[in-house]
Every structure is written in structure tokens, then in C-alpha cells.
Design a protein around this motif. Sequence first.
Motif, PDB file in Angstrom:
ATOM      1  N   GLU A 145      -7.398   7.315   2.434  1.00  0.00           N
ATOM      2  CA  GLU A 145      -7.893   5.973   2.753  1.00  0.00           C
ATOM      3  C   GLU A 145      -6.727   4.999   2.933  1.00  0.00           C
ATOM      4  OE1 GLU A 145     -10.761   3.217   3.677  1.00  0.00           O
ATOM      5  OE2 GLU A 145     -11.114   5.326   3.207  1.00  0.00           O
ATOM      6  N   ILE A 146      -5.712   5.122   2.087  1.00  0.00           N
ATOM      7  CA  ILE A 146      -4.534   4.259   2.206  1.00  0.00           C
ATOM      8  C   ILE A 146      -3.829   4.507   3.539  1.00  0.00           C
ATOM      9  CG2 ILE A 146      -2.201   3.863   1.318  1.00  0.00           C
ATOM     10  CD1 ILE A 146      -3.301   4.171  -1.488  1.00  0.00           C
ATOM     11  N   LYS A 147      -3.687   5.767   3.915  1.00  0.00           N
ATOM     12  CA  LYS A 147      -3.042   6.111   5.183  1.00  0.00           C
ATOM     13  C   LYS A 147      -3.803   5.508   6.361  1.00  0.00           C
ATOM     14  CE  LYS A 147      -1.423  10.078   7.900  1.00  0.00           C
ATOM     15  NZ  LYS A 147      -1.345  11.562   7.976  1.00  0.00           N
TER      16      LYS A 147
ATOM     17  N   ILE B 206       0.492   6.706  -6.821  1.00  0.00           N
ATOM     18  CA  ILE B 206      -0.674   7.569  -7.022  1.00  0.00           C
ATOM     19  C   ILE B 206      -0.292   9.037  -6.856  1.00  0.00           C
ATOM     20  CG2 ILE B 206      -2.896   8.256  -6.025  1.00  0.00           C
ATOM     21  CD1 ILE B 206      -3.418   5.318  -5.417  1.00  0.00           C
ATOM     22  N   GLU B 207       0.513   9.323  -5.832  1.00  0.00           N
ATOM     23  CA  GLU B 207       0.932  10.705  -5.589  1.00  0.00           C
ATOM     24  C   GLU B 207       1.798  11.215  -6.739  1.00  0.00           C
ATOM     25  OE1 GLU B 207       2.442  13.356  -1.782  1.00  0.00           O
ATOM     26  OE2 GLU B 207       2.729  11.181  -1.784  1.00  0.00           O
TER      27      GLU B 207
ATOM     28  N   LEU C 283       0.823  -1.202   0.000  1.00  0.00           N
ATOM     29  CA  LEU C 283       0.000   0.000   0.000  1.00  0.00           C
ATOM     30  C   LEU C 283       0.866   1.264   0.000  1.00  0.00           C
ATOM     31  CD1 LEU C 283      -2.889  -0.916   2.474  1.00  0.00           C
ATOM     32  CD2 LEU C 283      -3.102  -0.473   0.022  1.00  0.00           C
ATOM     33  N   ALA C 284       2.006   1.190   0.672  1.00  0.00           N
ATOM     34  CA  ALA C 284       2.920   2.335   0.686  1.00  0.00           C
ATOM     35  C   ALA C 284       3.436   2.614  -0.734  1.00  0.00           C
ATOM     36  CB  ALA C 284       4.092   2.057   1.622  1.00  0.00           C
TER      37      ALA C 284
ATOM     38  N   ILE D  41      -2.942  -4.989  -6.296  1.00  0.00           N
ATOM     39  CA  ILE D  41      -3.163  -4.674  -4.885  1.00  0.00           C
ATOM     40  C   ILE D  41      -4.561  -5.095  -4.455  1.00  0.00           C
ATOM     41  CG2 ILE D  41      -4.007  -2.320  -5.235  1.00  0.00           C
ATOM     42  CD1 ILE D  41      -1.614  -3.397  -2.461  1.00  0.00           C
ATOM     43  N   ASP D  42      -5.520  -5.055  -5.382  1.00  0.00           N
ATOM     44  CA  ASP D  42      -6.883  -5.494  -5.060  1.00  0.00           C
ATOM     45  C   ASP D  42      -6.905  -6.993  -4.768  1.00  0.00           C
ATOM     46  OD1 ASP D  42      -9.887  -4.867  -5.051  1.00  0.00           O
ATOM     47  OD2 ASP D  42      -9.789  -6.521  -6.492  1.00  0.00           O
TER      48      ASP D  42
END
Length: 266
Positions: A250-252, A62-63, A55-56, A138-139
Motif C-alpha cells: 500500500e505504501i509503494k 516496517i520492513e 512514507l519511504a 505519519i497518520d
Amino acid sequence: MKRTITLSVTAVMISQSVALAQVDRTAEVADQAIAQAQQNISTLRVNLQSLDSALAETAATIEARDNSGGITNGITIAGAAVGLGLSALTYFTAHTGREGSGIGAMVGLATSLVATITSIVTGTGSAVLKEDIDTAAIDKQLEALEKEIAANSQGQSKETSALLIQLSASVSGMRSSLQAYQKDEDGTDRTKLMAHISQGLGTALLFYSATQRNASNKTILVGGLLLSAGNLTRIVAGMSDSQAEMVLKEIKSTRTSLRTAAMILE
């Protein structure tokens, strides 16, 4: 009589031995179940840490995608806006029949074409700069973790079961957010592609009309409409809000849940 007593004592001793053996087997089975449950929790904890790292990486991608192509995207929008404005002004000047409208229309048309071509080029560059995001991978990890949590929820203490239920809800929410983000990004990409196609076709038709003496008014009209539609669509698509900020939050939150659960399950 002695034989009867001897047989009775032997029978008691045998029954006691059988009972003790059954107790030993039951204890052995219970010990094995406890050991297996502990092993499952240990595996789950490792998977939580692995998913946290995944996720990181996804958040970083994404960023980077959201921040990439900012300058080129701005130039793309500006080019489309100039092209749209000049094409509208050109048609207005041509239809009002003012003196010098023919020359003004040609200059306006040429400038509009240049601005639109700039928009197409920079828009393509902006798309190239954006990194691809493999949300499907990731899903799958999130889905596998959901199943693992469900499989390990049985036979746990109330505290552990409550923790796993909360963790499952967090993972499920993360999956929904990622899917919504990917759907939104795919829709925006398709819109930008259609805008590029419309811009390109409109530019080609108007350029053809400008170089041909006997070009029909219909060709000019269709070219102008396609050019205007493409420029307008590109402006709207370029200025649309990205869902990146929402999914990053949401990831955070999910990563915090994963780390907390891994720590508690130690």
C-alpha cells in the motif's frame, strides 16, 4: 446650452473612468486569485514530496521490524513447543502410573521448565530487537494532506480536480491500512506479553512445587495449566502472519500516486 453639453461630456468621461477602474479592480482580484491558487498548488506539491519521503522512512522501519528477531522468534516458538510437549508427556507419564514414572516426570518437568525459560528469554530478546513505529506521526501528515487536497480542489480545472480526487482516495486508503497494521501489531504484542506472563507464572509455580516437599497438588496443577497455556499462546502468536507485506504494498502504491501527482502539478 454650451454648459449643458460640457457637463454631459464630463459625466460620460467620469462614468467611463469609473467603469475602467472597476474592470481594473476585477482583473486585479482575478489575478490575485490565480496567483494564490498557483501558490497553493506549489505548496501542495512540496507537501507531496515531503510525505513521499516520510512514507519511504516508514516502509523501511516496517520492513526492518518485520525482518528483525527472526532467529530468536524461531527459538522462542521451538522452546515453547518443547515445553508444551514435555509438560503434556510428563502429566501423561505421571498419571499412567508406569514404573519409573516419578523419575520420568521429574526429568520431563525439568526439561520442560528449561525449554520454557529459553522461550521466555529469546522472546524478550525478539521483542527488544523490533523497532518501534510511529504511525501516529505519519497518520497526522496524511490527515493534513487530505484536508489540503480538499481545500485546493475548488476552482481547479477538471483534469486537476480529477487528479486531486484520486490522490485523496489513495491517501485515505493509506491511512486505513496503516491503522489496521498498527492495530494488528498492538494486538500481537499484547498476546505475546500475556503469553510471557503465563509462561513466567507457570514456571515459577512448578519450580516452587519441585523444591517444596509439601507442595499441594493444586499448585502443581495450576502451574502446569499456566505453563501449557502460555506456551501454546506463544506458539500461536509467534506463527501468526504479519500484515507488513500488505501495508508495504500500500505504501509503494501511495508513493507512486504522490510522485505522479507532484509531476503533473508542476
